[in-house]
Design a protein around this motif. Structure first.
Motif, PDB file in Angstrom:
ATOM      1  N   PHE A 158      -6.924  -8.772  39.067  1.00 48.79           N
ATOM      2  CA  PHE A 158      -7.046  -7.789  38.182  1.00 48.79           C
ATOM      3  C   PHE A 158      -6.512  -6.369  38.653  1.00 48.79           C
ATOM      4  CE2 PHE A 158     -10.630 -10.402  37.391  1.00 48.79           C
ATOM      5  CZ  PHE A 158     -10.721 -10.466  35.851  1.00 48.79           C
ATOM      6  N   GLY A 159      -6.070  -5.236  37.684  1.00 45.70           N
ATOM      7  CA  GLY A 159      -5.596  -4.250  38.302  1.00 45.70           C
ATOM      8  C   GLY A 159      -6.115  -2.851  37.255  1.00 45.70           C
ATOM      9  N   ASP A 160      -5.534  -1.862  37.487  1.00 45.33           N
ATOM     10  CA  ASP A 160      -6.036  -0.520  36.832  1.00 45.33           C
ATOM     11  C   ASP A 160      -4.907   0.008  35.902  1.00 45.33           C
ATOM     12  OD1 ASP A 160      -8.251  -1.143  38.302  1.00 45.33           O
ATOM     13  OD2 ASP A 160      -7.888   0.553  39.587  1.00 45.33           O
ATOM     14  N   ALA A 161      -5.222   0.385  34.600  1.00 45.49           N
ATOM     15  CA  ALA A 161      -4.310   0.809  33.911  1.00 45.49           C
ATOM     16  C   ALA A 161      -4.688   1.512  32.620  1.00 45.49           C
ATOM     17  CB  ALA A 161      -3.157  -0.025  33.459  1.00 45.49           C
ATOM     18  N   ALA A 162      -4.133   2.239  31.799  1.00 39.44           N
ATOM     19  CA  ALA A 162      -4.415   2.773  30.145  1.00 39.44           C
ATOM     20  C   ALA A 162      -3.149   2.941  29.481  1.00 39.44           C
ATOM     21  CB  ALA A 162      -5.432   4.068  30.579  1.00 39.44           C
ATOM     22  N   ALA A 163      -3.397   2.731  28.348  1.00 42.49           N
ATOM     23  CA  ALA A 163      -2.353   3.011  27.125  1.00 42.49           C
ATOM     24  C   ALA A 163      -2.715   3.201  25.878  1.00 42.49           C
ATOM     25  CB  ALA A 163      -1.381   1.560  27.185  1.00 42.49           C
ATOM     26  N   ALA A 164      -2.249   3.860  25.245  1.00 45.56           N
ATOM     27  CA  ALA A 164      -2.549   4.401  24.001  1.00 45.56           C
ATOM     28  C   ALA A 164      -1.719   4.504  22.680  1.00 45.56           C
ATOM     29  CB  ALA A 164      -3.065   5.869  24.097  1.00 45.56           C
ATOM     30  N   VAL A 165      -2.139   4.210  21.708  1.00 41.55           N
ATOM     31  CA  VAL A 165      -1.238   4.132  20.480  1.00 41.55           C
ATOM     32  C   VAL A 165      -1.965   5.397  19.488  1.00 41.55           C
ATOM     33  CG1 VAL A 165      -0.471   1.755  20.756  1.00 41.55           C
ATOM     34  CG2 VAL A 165      -2.623   2.453  19.041  1.00 41.55           C
ATOM     35  N   LEU A 166      -0.864   5.869  18.572  1.00 41.02           N
ATOM     36  CA  LEU A 166      -1.472   6.644  17.475  1.00 41.02           C
ATOM     37  C   LEU A 166      -1.106   5.992  16.268  1.00 41.02           C
ATOM     38  CD1 LEU A 166      -2.382   9.788  16.545  1.00 41.02           C
ATOM     39  CD2 LEU A 166       0.247  10.382  16.533  1.00 41.02           C
ATOM     40  N   LEU A 167      -2.068   5.961  15.648  1.00 38.17           N
ATOM     41  CA  LEU A 167      -2.061   5.358  14.107  1.00 38.17           C
ATOM     42  C   LEU A 167      -2.033   6.430  13.078  1.00 38.17           C
ATOM     43  CD1 LEU A 167      -5.143   2.548  14.321  1.00 38.17           C
ATOM     44  CD2 LEU A 167      -2.572   2.232  14.522  1.00 38.17           C
ATOM     45  N   GLU A 168      -1.111   6.350  12.225  1.00 42.26           N
ATOM     46  CA  GLU A 168      -0.830   7.329  11.044  1.00 42.26           C
ATOM     47  C   GLU A 168      -0.880   6.441   9.837  1.00 42.26           C
ATOM     48  OE1 GLU A 168       1.445  11.165  11.665  1.00 42.26           O
ATOM     49  OE2 GLU A 168       1.975   9.942  13.608  1.00 42.26           O
ATOM     50  N   PRO A 169      -0.986   7.115   8.554  1.00 45.08           N
ATOM     51  CA  PRO A 169      -0.483   6.289   7.157  1.00 45.08           C
ATOM     52  C   PRO A 169       0.829   6.258   6.960  1.00 45.08           C
ATOM     53  CG  PRO A 169      -1.339   8.701   7.024  1.00 45.08           C
ATOM     54  CD  PRO A 169      -1.405   8.381   8.527  1.00 45.08           C
ATOM     55  N   THR A 170       1.089   5.088   6.203  1.00 46.47           N
ATOM     56  CA  THR A 170       2.352   5.294   5.619  1.00 46.47           C
ATOM     57  C   THR A 170       2.233   4.275   4.302  1.00 46.47           C
ATOM     58  OG1 THR A 170       4.906   4.243   6.073  1.00 46.47           O
ATOM     59  CG2 THR A 170       2.941   3.063   6.935  1.00 46.47           C
ATOM     60  N   GLU A 171       3.348   4.625   3.661  1.00 42.85           N
ATOM     61  CA  GLU A 171       3.431   3.626   2.116  1.00 42.85           C
ATOM     62  C   GLU A 171       4.744   2.772   2.491  1.00 42.85           C
ATOM     63  OE1 GLU A 171       1.443   3.786  -0.027  1.00 42.85           O
ATOM     64  OE2 GLU A 171       0.255   5.579   0.198  1.00 42.85           O
ATOM     65  N   ASP A 172       5.369   2.926   3.591  1.00 37.98           N
ATOM     66  CA  ASP A 172       6.810   2.245   3.654  1.00 37.98           C
ATOM     67  C   ASP A 172       6.433   0.914   3.946  1.00 37.98           C
ATOM     68  OD1 ASP A 172       9.084   1.234   4.650  1.00 37.98           O
ATOM     69  OD2 ASP A 172       9.663   2.930   5.896  1.00 37.98           O
ATOM     70  N   GLU A 173       7.106  -0.312   3.333  1.00 39.95           N
ATOM     71  CA  GLU A 173       6.967  -1.588   3.358  1.00 39.95           C
ATOM     72  C   GLU A 173       7.640  -2.145   4.630  1.00 39.95           C
ATOM     73  OE1 GLU A 173       5.312  -3.634   1.531  1.00 39.95           O
ATOM     74  OE2 GLU A 173       4.242  -1.749   0.311  1.00 39.95           O
ATOM     75  N   ASP A 174       8.308  -1.526   5.195  1.00 39.56           N
ATOM     76  CA  ASP A 174       9.198  -1.852   6.469  1.00 39.56           C
ATOM     77  C   ASP A 174       8.294  -1.503   7.638  1.00 39.56           C
ATOM     78  OD1 ASP A 174      11.136  -3.083   5.159  1.00 39.56           O
ATOM     79  OD2 ASP A 174      12.392  -0.987   5.215  1.00 39.56           O
ATOM     80  N   LYS A 175       7.171  -0.996   7.644  1.00 39.88           N
ATOM     81  CA  LYS A 175       6.201  -0.852   8.727  1.00 39.88           C
ATOM     82  C   LYS A 175       4.987  -0.981   8.587  1.00 39.88           C
ATOM     83  CE  LYS A 175       7.153   4.231   8.588  1.00 39.88           C
ATOM     84  NZ  LYS A 175       7.640   5.397   9.279  1.00 39.88           N
ATOM     85  N   GLY A 176       4.153  -1.004   9.555  1.00 39.91           N
ATOM     86  CA  GLY A 176       2.789  -0.852   9.252  1.00 39.91           C
ATOM     87  C   GLY A 176       1.789  -2.257   9.639  1.00 39.91           C
ATOM     88  N   ILE A 177       0.684  -2.148   9.813  1.00 41.27           N
ATOM     89  CA  ILE A 177      -0.057  -3.280  10.369  1.00 41.27           C
ATOM     90  C   ILE A 177      -0.295  -4.076   9.068  1.00 41.27           C
ATOM     91  CG2 ILE A 177      -2.471  -3.847  10.941  1.00 41.27           C
ATOM     92  CD1 ILE A 177      -2.612  -1.382  12.822  1.00 41.27           C
ATOM     93  N   ILE A 178      -0.200  -5.252   9.240  1.00 43.35           N
ATOM     94  CA  ILE A 178      -0.203  -6.530   8.151  1.00 43.35           C
ATOM     95  C   ILE A 178      -1.512  -7.024   8.095  1.00 43.35           C
ATOM     96  CG2 ILE A 178       0.677  -8.418   7.108  1.00 43.35           C
ATOM     97  CD1 ILE A 178       3.596  -7.752   8.711  1.00 43.35           C
TER      98      ILE A 178
END
Length: 338
Positions: A158-178
């Motif tokens: 085990f080790g220590d770390a942190a990471a983050a993402v920013l979620l925003e809205p989109t209508e674009d078919e070429d990107k986004g959570i499926i």
């Protein structure tokens, strides 16, 4: 209904490096033994007096800088962790204060190594419902705080770390959570846990003497479970959505053990140039592994808009999960080398 997409990503790792050779001086182990069984060379350790919220806050500050937004624009913060600064207030509350996100609500999600994907699924719902436009999801753990450095079987992992993402809205078919797939099986609780510190076994002389405030893991049972479930969920989410491993641009697995990753890669039938691996540098950072690997993959130029990506993980509980998405951020102008 809008889709949620990842519009920014960032990470933070402590400066202190704990190598396998350092561990050789602490417990009965060796660099060769650790590398051959786990794939880990070194891990990062957070300094005393600092906590999970400090790493998470640094990641969120960098996230805002990368996206070019003021922290006041953040509407919600979801932190995935099993090493909160304290039981309450939540680590999310502490991060909110440290980054100056005064307009954001915040809370924590505890699902062990699956925590980030669970938290990501929660954050995405606010975007998809149309009620929020900027949700931050963090995966962070100070695993050194609950690691027994006298236990040769767990302290190497085990080790220590942190990471983050920013979620925003989109209508674009070429990107986004499926899609998301989330699973749990509470019958696995005894095989990977921290026994004391909760309401069942509050801190006492007995719990401290017996090392119940450290990670306990039945390695063989967890390994068998992880190999099976992480591979299954990776294939399942692709098949459910009409894809195969050949369609993937990048596979980002939980970084717990290189042999577990190998099994999932073989099941997917993909080449290793489609797999993001950084376990050798950081070890298992629990809720941080996937967003940390994602952040590094982006910085290295491994992702571009429209690329098909799968996250897959497993964790104590037992829990296991996967996410399928199309990447939404253009390649950086100057990708960094590994």
């Amino acid at each position: 209904m809008p889709k949620a997409y990842i519009s920014a990503v960032a990470h933070y790792v402590p400066e202190k490096v704990l190598t396998n050779f350092d561990l050789e001086k602490m417990v009965d182990t060796s660099d060769e033994w650790i590398r051959s069984r786990t794939g880990i060379r070194e891990r990062r350790i957070l300094e005393p007096g600092k906590a999970t919220s400090d790493m998470a806050a640094e990641a969120v500050k960098k996230l805002c800088e990368n996206r070019g937004i003021d922290p006041l624009e953040i509407e919600g913060i979801v932190v995935a962790t099993v090493t909160p600064d304290m039981f309450f207030p939540s680590t999310g509350n502490l991060v909110q204060e440290k980054v100056g996100a005064k307009n954001a609500w915040s809370f924590d999600v505890a699902a062990a190594c699956s925590g980030f994907i669970y938290a990501l699924s929660v954050g995405a719902q606010y975007i998809m419902a149309g009620t929020h436009k900027k949700i931050v999801v963090v995966g962070g753990d100070k695993m050194s705080a609950i690691t027994n450095y006298r236990d040769r079987n767990t302290c190497v992992l085990f080790g220590d770390a942190a990471a983050a993402v920013l979620l925003e809205p989109t209508e674009d078919e070429d990107k986004g959570i499926i899609d998301f797939m989330l699973f749990s099986d509470g019958s696995g609780a005894d095989y990977l846990k921290m026994k004391a510190g909760g309401s069942l076994f509050p801190a006492s002389l007995e719990t401290v003497v017996n090392d119940w405030h450290y990670i306990y893991q039945d390695g063989k049972t967890v390994f068998k479970f992880a190999v099976t479930k992480m591979a299954e969920v990776s294939v399942h989410i692709l098949e459910k959505n009409g894809f195969t491993g050949k369609d993937l641009t990048l596979f980002i697995p939980h970084q717990a053990n290189l042999r577990i990753i190998d099994a999932a890669v073989k099941r997917l039938g993909i080449d290793y140039d489609k797999v993001m691996i950084n376990i050798d540098k950081y070890g298992n950072t629990t809720a941080a592994t996937i967003p940390l690997a994602l952040s590094e993959a982006y910085l290295q130029g491994k992702l571009d808009v429209g690329d098909l990506v799968v996250f897959a993980t497993f964790g104590g509980g037992f829990t296991w999960a996967s996410t399928l998405l199309r990447w939404g951020i253009p390649k950086p102008e100057k990708p960094i080398s590994e």
